[in-house]
Scaffold this motif. Structure first.
Motif, PDB file in Angstrom:
ATOM      1  N   HIS A  24       1.172   4.031  -3.020  1.00 13.18           N
ATOM      2  CA  HIS A  24       0.922   5.446  -2.727  1.00 13.18           C
ATOM      3  C   HIS A  24       2.131   6.309  -3.121  1.00 13.18           C
ATOM      4  O   HIS A  24       1.976   7.372  -3.720  1.00 13.18           O
ATOM      5  N   ALA A  42       9.374   1.885   1.497  1.00 10.52           N
ATOM      6  CA  ALA A  42       8.957   2.175   0.120  1.00 10.52           C
ATOM      7  C   ALA A  42      10.076   2.881  -0.644  1.00 10.52           C
ATOM      8  O   ALA A  42      10.341   2.566  -1.811  1.00 10.52           O
ATOM      9  N   GLU A  55       4.305   4.294  10.437  1.00  9.42           N
ATOM     10  CA  GLU A  55       3.963   4.810   9.103  1.00  9.42           C
ATOM     11  C   GLU A  55       5.218   5.338   8.409  1.00  9.42           C
ATOM     12  O   GLU A  55       5.417   5.109   7.213  1.00  9.42           O
ATOM     13  N   LEU A  75       7.293   2.504   7.169  1.00  6.81           N
ATOM     14  CA  LEU A  75       6.760   1.985   5.910  1.00  6.81           C
ATOM     15  C   LEU A  75       7.128   2.895   4.733  1.00  6.81           C
ATOM     16  O   LEU A  75       7.425   2.415   3.643  1.00  6.81           O
ATOM     17  N   ASP A  76       7.114   4.203   4.962  1.00  8.09           N
ATOM     18  CA  ASP A  76       7.548   5.137   3.914  1.00  8.09           C
ATOM     19  C   ASP A  76       9.023   4.921   3.581  1.00  8.09           C
ATOM     20  O   ASP A  76       9.413   4.953   2.416  1.00  8.09           O
ATOM     21  N   GLU A 106       0.828  -1.205   0.000  1.00  8.81           N
ATOM     22  CA  GLU A 106       0.000   0.000   0.000  1.00  8.81           C
ATOM     23  C   GLU A 106       0.865   1.259   0.000  1.00  8.81           C
ATOM     24  O   GLU A 106       0.598   2.203  -0.748  1.00  8.81           O
ATOM     25  N   HIS A 107       1.879   1.282   0.825  1.00  6.13           N
ATOM     26  CA  HIS A 107       2.758   2.461   0.900  1.00  6.13           C
ATOM     27  C   HIS A 107       3.546   2.632  -0.401  1.00  6.13           C
ATOM     28  O   HIS A 107       3.771   3.755  -0.850  1.00  6.13           O
TER      29      HIS A 107
END
Length: 82
Positions: A15, A73, A66, A69-70, A11-12
């Protein structure tokens, strides 16, 4: 790795690719972007550690995850994107 973790990473990553279709203009930008995400994660962890209100502490830990996770990514894009 847990299936939920893989889903969150996917998902990350989706995005990030949508928000920034052009990842970087040059390889030298990658460490700066990664360090920015790591710095944001670290700030949230530090703030949660020194916080004295449990609900705020939990929110900060969630924010730190969060940011992690960024960061993941960013690193995946470094490895995968041309």
């Amino acid at each position: 790795m847990k299936a939920k973790t893989k889903t969150l990473i996917d998902e990350h990553l989706r995005h990030a690719r949508k928000k920034h279709p052009c990842f970087v203009e040059g390889i030298m930008h990658i460490p700066a972007i990664a360090m920015e995400e790591l710095g944001e994660m670290t700030k949230n962890i530090n703030d949660s550690y020194y916080g004295n209100i449990e609900i705020i502490r939990q929110k900060l830990v969630k924010c730190a995850k969060e940011e992690a996770l960024d960061l993941i990514a960013v690193l995946i894009r470094f490895i995968e994107d041309d």
